[in-house]
Design a protein around this motif. Structure first.
Motif, mmCIF file in Angstrom:
data_model
loop_
_atom_site.group_PDB
_atom_site.id
_atom_site.type_symbol
_atom_site.label_atom_id
_atom_site.label_comp_id
_atom_site.label_asym_id
_atom_site.label_seq_id
_atom_site.Cartn_x
_atom_site.Cartn_y
_atom_site.Cartn_z
ATOM 1 N N ARG A 32 11.169 0.984 15.561
ATOM 2 C CA ARG A 32 10.125 1.742 16.256
ATOM 3 C C ARG A 32 8.733 1.146 16.067
ATOM 4 N NH1 ARG A 32 11.935 7.905 14.473
ATOM 5 N NH2 ARG A 32 14.140 7.715 15.025
ATOM 6 N N GLY A 33 8.649 -0.172 16.115
ATOM 7 C CA GLY A 33 7.359 -0.836 16.005
ATOM 8 C C GLY A 33 6.976 -1.268 14.609
ATOM 9 N N PHE A 34 7.726 -0.821 13.609
ATOM 10 C CA PHE A 34 7.413 -1.193 12.226
ATOM 11 C C PHE A 34 7.776 -2.651 11.976
ATOM 12 C CE2 PHE A 34 8.945 -1.745 7.839
ATOM 13 C CZ PHE A 34 7.789 -1.430 7.145
ATOM 14 N N LEU A 35 6.950 -3.329 11.239
ATOM 15 C CA LEU A 35 7.235 -4.697 10.816
ATOM 16 C C LEU A 35 6.565 -4.887 9.459
ATOM 17 C CD1 LEU A 35 8.754 -7.152 11.958
ATOM 18 C CD2 LEU A 35 6.558 -8.031 12.756
ATOM 19 N N CYS A 36 7.384 -5.075 8.434
ATOM 20 C CA CYS A 36 6.858 -5.126 7.074
ATOM 21 C C CYS A 36 6.160 -6.457 6.818
ATOM 22 C CB CYS A 36 7.965 -4.885 6.049
ATOM 23 S SG CYS A 36 9.050 -6.301 5.782
ATOM 24 N N VAL A 37 5.646 -6.615 5.607
ATOM 25 C CA VAL A 37 4.904 -7.818 5.250
ATOM 26 C C VAL A 37 5.765 -9.068 5.392
ATOM 27 C CG1 VAL A 37 5.454 -7.556 2.781
ATOM 28 C CG2 VAL A 37 3.450 -8.871 3.472
ATOM 29 N N ARG A 38 7.073 -8.952 5.150
ATOM 30 C CA ARG A 38 7.942 -10.113 5.315
ATOM 31 C C ARG A 38 8.030 -10.519 6.774
ATOM 32 N NH1 ARG A 38 11.543 -7.104 1.284
ATOM 33 N NH2 ARG A 38 12.332 -6.088 3.132
ATOM 34 N N GLY A 39 8.177 -9.519 7.640
ATOM 35 C CA GLY A 39 8.233 -9.817 9.066
ATOM 36 C C GLY A 39 6.927 -10.394 9.583
ATOM 37 N N GLN A 40 5.821 -9.845 9.107
ATOM 38 C CA GLN A 40 4.525 -10.377 9.516
ATOM 39 C C GLN A 40 4.353 -11.823 9.058
ATOM 40 O OE1 GLN A 40 2.510 -8.815 11.475
ATOM 41 N NE2 GLN A 40 3.136 -6.673 11.346
ATOM 42 N N ALA A 41 4.899 -12.127 7.875
ATOM 43 C CA ALA A 41 4.765 -13.480 7.329
ATOM 44 C C ALA A 41 5.663 -14.485 8.026
ATOM 45 C CB ALA A 41 5.081 -13.469 5.838
ATOM 46 N N PHE A 546 17.719 -6.077 -19.339
ATOM 47 C CA PHE A 546 17.020 -6.654 -18.189
ATOM 48 C C PHE A 546 17.711 -6.243 -16.898
ATOM 49 C CE2 PHE A 546 16.579 -10.009 -15.026
ATOM 50 C CZ PHE A 546 15.207 -10.192 -14.991
ATOM 51 N N ARG A 547 16.916 -5.837 -15.918
ATOM 52 C CA ARG A 547 17.422 -5.551 -14.582
ATOM 53 C C ARG A 547 16.516 -6.205 -13.553
ATOM 54 N NH1 ARG A 547 21.651 -4.854 -16.313
ATOM 55 N NH2 ARG A 547 23.066 -3.061 -16.133
ATOM 56 N N GLN A 548 17.083 -6.504 -12.390
ATOM 57 C CA GLN A 548 16.328 -7.132 -11.314
ATOM 58 C C GLN A 548 16.549 -6.375 -10.023
ATOM 59 O OE1 GLN A 548 18.169 -10.976 -10.022
ATOM 60 N NE2 GLN A 548 19.416 -10.716 -11.870
ATOM 61 N N GLY A 549 15.627 -6.542 -9.051
ATOM 62 C CA GLY A 549 15.747 -5.816 -7.790
ATOM 63 C C GLY A 549 14.806 -6.371 -6.744
ATOM 64 N N ARG A 550 14.436 -5.520 -5.789
ATOM 65 C CA ARG A 550 13.696 -5.962 -4.609
ATOM 66 C C ARG A 550 12.287 -5.375 -4.587
ATOM 67 N NH1 ARG A 550 18.351 -6.501 -1.192
ATOM 68 N NH2 ARG A 550 19.638 -7.968 -2.341
ATOM 69 N N THR A 551 11.411 -6.061 -3.856
ATOM 70 C CA THR A 551 10.106 -5.518 -3.510
ATOM 71 C C THR A 551 9.873 -5.777 -2.028
ATOM 72 O OG1 THR A 551 8.869 -7.551 -3.908
ATOM 73 C CG2 THR A 551 9.234 -6.104 -5.815
ATOM 74 N N LEU A 552 8.825 -5.186 -1.483
ATOM 75 C CA LEU A 552 8.518 -5.394 -0.072
ATOM 76 C C LEU A 552 8.034 -6.815 0.208
ATOM 77 C CD1 LEU A 552 6.790 -2.039 0.908
ATOM 78 C CD2 LEU A 552 8.829 -2.997 1.979
ATOM 79 N N ASN A 553 7.595 -7.521 -0.821
ATOM 80 C CA ASN A 553 6.989 -8.833 -0.606
ATOM 81 C C ASN A 553 7.973 -9.991 -0.563
ATOM 82 O OD1 ASN A 553 4.424 -7.725 -0.590
ATOM 83 N ND2 ASN A 553 4.200 -7.904 -2.798
ATOM 84 N N HIS A 554 9.246 -9.730 -0.749
ATOM 85 C CA HIS A 554 10.161 -10.867 -0.819
ATOM 86 C C HIS A 554 11.569 -10.413 -0.495
ATOM 87 C CE1 HIS A 554 12.456 -9.454 -4.136
ATOM 88 N NE2 HIS A 554 13.118 -10.571 -4.175
ATOM 89 N N ALA A 564 6.610 -21.002 0.137
ATOM 90 C CA ALA A 564 6.296 -21.799 1.324
ATOM 91 C C ALA A 564 5.489 -21.020 2.358
ATOM 92 C CB ALA A 564 7.585 -22.321 1.965
ATOM 93 N N LEU A 565 5.463 -19.701 2.254
ATOM 94 C CA LEU A 565 4.733 -18.880 3.223
ATOM 95 C C LEU A 565 3.473 -18.346 2.544
ATOM 96 C CD1 LEU A 565 7.624 -16.945 4.993
ATOM 97 C CD2 LEU A 565 6.798 -19.289 5.324
ATOM 98 N N PRO A 566 2.291 -18.756 2.991
ATOM 99 C CA PRO A 566 1.048 -18.461 2.265
ATOM 100 C C PRO A 566 0.803 -16.982 1.994
ATOM 101 C CG PRO A 566 0.653 -20.147 3.911
ATOM 102 C CD PRO A 566 2.056 -19.664 4.132
ATOM 103 N N SER A 567 1.084 -16.111 2.963
ATOM 104 C CA SER A 567 0.775 -14.696 2.745
ATOM 105 C C SER A 567 1.680 -14.086 1.678
ATOM 106 C CB SER A 567 0.887 -13.909 4.056
ATOM 107 O OG SER A 567 2.197 -13.973 4.577
ATOM 108 N N LEU A 568 2.955 -14.504 1.635
ATOM 109 C CA LEU A 568 3.853 -13.990 0.602
ATOM 110 C C LEU A 568 3.506 -14.582 -0.759
ATOM 111 C CD1 LEU A 568 7.365 -13.851 2.303
ATOM 112 C CD2 LEU A 568 5.555 -12.130 2.234
ATOM 113 N N ALA A 569 3.126 -15.846 -0.776
ATOM 114 C CA ALA A 569 2.731 -16.469 -2.035
ATOM 115 C C ALA A 569 1.499 -15.791 -2.612
ATOM 116 C CB ALA A 569 2.469 -17.958 -1.819
ATOM 117 N N ALA A 570 0.582 -15.385 -1.740
ATOM 118 C CA ALA A 570 -0.626 -14.708 -2.218
ATOM 119 C C ALA A 570 -0.333 -13.291 -2.687
ATOM 120 C CB ALA A 570 -1.674 -14.687 -1.100
ATOM 121 N N ALA A 571 0.579 -12.609 -1.991
ATOM 122 C CA ALA A 571 0.894 -11.223 -2.350
ATOM 123 C C ALA A 571 1.709 -11.127 -3.627
ATOM 124 C CB ALA A 571 1.662 -10.558 -1.201
#
Length: 665
Positions: A32-41, A546-554, A564-571
């Motif tokens: 519905r028009g949403f595009l997260c930071v990964r999609g924008q990058a 130790f546990r690992q998981g996801r974030t919106l930035n990757h 390799a993607l500047p906006s994700l590297a900065a975030a």
């Protein structure tokens, strides 16, 4: 750049053959028009100076002495080494990166497996690094289908986000919010306060690896207080009497000692769940199951809706998760399994693949859209195994840890805009038309396999006229309305699937009995416990789990860990470890301090995030960072005989890691 079931619709602006911009598609019924930071990058992939544009070869690993090669030279070298090794010493392994252009329809995976079956080489399921182990637990109970996010948003009166972080599936979040506005009660259960917590009425923080104990404690309350649905249990489940006996010792007090959740809170959650109907549980994706007992958590949680009779009805049962299908959702298989020659094949078991690399049963490995050292547990052992190969080939968009360290040949891949693709969510089919010419000499995975097949005399590999052919063949199924690329293009690129939004409306479950199996003879035959149970994590002299998981930035290690993607590297510029106030104080660590993580297997550097959003004794980091999996265990979790019981591979390694943290020296 994301994982099922979140596949955002994108509008792409192209002028004179150049990408101008990307934006969310407001007409896409899923996003519905949403595009997260990964999609924008994602626009930063196109025209990126780090992009691989030509085949590269080198004569010695570990030396940055790459030279440009022609496609003929690279492919001839690969085919020659494959012939010399023999088919069964060749491995074909693809990661989630390859699925970015056709997630849900699995076109690349179908073609990879078709190639492997015709050639007789090794092939392994990509699910063994992600959701397969959790689904294995659900499969033993028999509840593999998922109801849709739309059904949840419209009908659920209670939602339990059990290890399900909305950062992994942001398209689900609006439906959780909609349900909550209607008055639905939302609970998050996790080892930390995730992004889901802010959408929840209650957050329950548990110790890692104790999900099964919490579910068993809840089941004890439901049965002991007569809150179960006797008619549903009698007609649609197997093993209730054995489960009741099993639950006698699994009291809320017992569960509290294991989970760290107060007994009365466990009772309150159980009562609310059993008496609020319809209620839906969203079981976590990969993160919840990255432990030696992770599949038991999914299995135990899936017993809850069976006890309360909350299955096969709107708003109930189990909701969207990675890898789940809706009722009726299916595709046509073009992999030709009947053509696979007899042989000794390495099972879909991560530890066995590593062993085959180490003992040179494998001699040539083709890595397609994957950073294997980031994806596999016990990465140092994997690196040692890759070093023993006659040839390592990497097909990708960018260099990554594995290509730099281990590859002999690098092949440049196409992006999602440079080939025809097709995605499927749980409810819709989407055409992804080719809108850009590939830069340099980038080629699609399909083209690479066709060229290798030609060199290896696999004449039946590609009987179609063009790249639309295999897509049409896969979509030739009643659930898609026998869609084709041409038909989808004529319809504007979208089509609703012919599915039920409600899972198991016929109450025919995915077990030998056709009923929900609270007691599983199938598990027993595999040497596993027939009833859901909690298993303690392996003992260790290291104090922090130790546990690992996801974030919106990757997502995983896509695009060279996002570097390799500047906006994700900065975030997300560097690894950050969540650590509790108490654990940080005991180690004299301040927020933002440079730290090292270490155990008996390895070490990595990071920065501390000192926070009260995680409990003492637990530390957490987002997955995919270079070096992270030098810490994790590659031990097998389920027997080899069990990994292919279902259509997906369940042979994920345990990924357990007990560690210590100290200031960086």
């Amino acid at each position: 750049m994301n994982c099922h079931p979140t596949l955002c619709g994108m509008l792409v602006d192209v002028e004179d053959g150049k990408l101008v911009g990307v934006a969310g598609d407001p007409e896409n019924p899923d996003s519905r028009g949403f595009l997260c930071v990964r999609g924008q990058a994602s626009r930063e992939i196109i025209g990126n100076p780090e992009r691989l544009l030509y085949p590269l070869v080198r004569e010695r690993r570990g030396v940055n002495a790459w030279r440009r090669a022609s496609w003929d030279e690279a492919l001839d070298r690969i085919a020659e080494r494959m012939r010399a090794a023999g088919p069964q010493a060749v491995g074909l392994w693809s990661g989630h990166g390859l699925a970015a252009n056709n997630y849900g329809t699995r076109v690349a995976s179908h073609l990879n497996r078709r190639f492997a079956n015709l050639y007789g080489c090794q092939w392994w399921s990509g699910t063994i690094i992600c959701w397969g182990l959790g689904a294995f637990g659900l499969g033993l109970t028999g509840i593999l289908e998922a109801s849709t996010k739309e059904d949840m948003g419209e009908h659920s009166r209670m939602i339990v986000l059990w290890g399900a972080n909305l950062a992994s599936q942001p398209n689900t979040a609006p439906h959780v919010v909609a349900a909550r506005r209607r008055g639905a009660y939302v609970v998050t259960i996790d080892v930390r306060e995730t992004e889901s917590a802010r959408h929840s009425d209650e957050t329950i923080r548990i110790r890692p690896g104790t999900d099964a104990a919490l579910a068993l404690g809840m089941m004890h309350v439901i049965v002991a207080e007569g809150l179960h649905d006797r008619e549903f249990v009698a007609n649609h489940t197997v093993g209730f009497e054995a489960l009741v006996e099993h639950l006698a010792s699994h009291t809320p007090e017992w569960a509290a000692q294991v989970t760290g959740v107060e007994p009365e809170r466990i009772r309150a959650l159980a009562r609310r769940y059993a008496t609020t109907k319809p209620a839906m549980i969203l079981v976590g994706g990969s993160s919840m199951h990255k432990g030696s007992n992770g599949w038991q958590g999914a299995r135990a949680a899936s017993c809850l809706p069976a006890l309360t009779g909350d299955l096969g009805r709107p708003g109930a049962g189990l909701g969207v998760r990675h890898g789940a299908s809706t009722h009726g959702q299916a595709l046509t298989d073009i992999t030709l399994p009947e053509r696979r020659p007899p042989g000794v094949y390495v099972p879909n078991q991560m530890s066995r693949i590593t062993e085959a690399l180490l003992d040179r049963r494998l001699r040539v490995i083709l890595l397609l859209g994957t950073n294997m050292l980031s994806s596999f547990a016990d990465a140092d052992q994997v690196a040692t195994g890759l070093a023993r190969q006659d040839l390592v080939v990497s097909y990708d968009l960018f260099m990554n840890e594995t290509t730099r360290r281990s590859a002999d040949v690098v092949l440049p891949a196409t992006s999602w805009l440079e080939e025809t693709g097709c995605k499927s969510t749980n409810t819709h089919l989407y055409l992804m038309p080719r809108v850009l010419d590939p830069p340099g000499e980038c080629r699609s995975n399909t083209w690479v396999l066709r060229e290798l097949a030609r060199r290896l005399d696999l004449d039946e590999f590609f009987p179609w006229a063009d790249e639309a052919g295999p897509i049409d063949a896969i979509l030739d199924h009643p659930s898609t309305g026998h869609a084709t690329v041409a038909a989808l293009a004529a319809e504007g690129g979208m089509r609703a699937l012919r599915i039920s939004h409600v899972a198991y409306p016929d109450l025919a479950f995915d077990t030998p009995s056709g009923k929900v199996e609270l007691y599983s003879e199938r598990a027993k035959s595999l040497g596993l416990a027939p009833l859901p149970e909690h298993e303690d994590l392996p003992a260790s002299t290291y104090p922090l789990t130790f546990r690992q998981g996801r974030t919106l930035n990757h997502f995983h290690a896509f695009y060279d860990h996002g570097r390799a993607l500047p906006s994700l590297a900065a975030a997300d510029p560097e690894p950050v470890l969540w650590i509790s106030l108490a654990d940080a104080a005991a180690r004299r660590l301040s927020d933002g301090a440079a730290i090292r993580l270490f155990n008996e297997r390895g070490e990595m550097r990071a920065r501390a995030r000192v926070t009260d959003a995680i409990g003492a004794g637990t530390v957490w980091m987002r997955d995919g960072w270079e070096g992270l999996n030098t810490l994790t265990s590659g031990r097998a979790v389920v027997p080899d005989e069990a990994v292919d019981v279902f259509q997906f591979g369940a042979g994920q390694a345990s990924f357990d890691a007990m560690i210590e943290v100290a200031p960086a020296s």
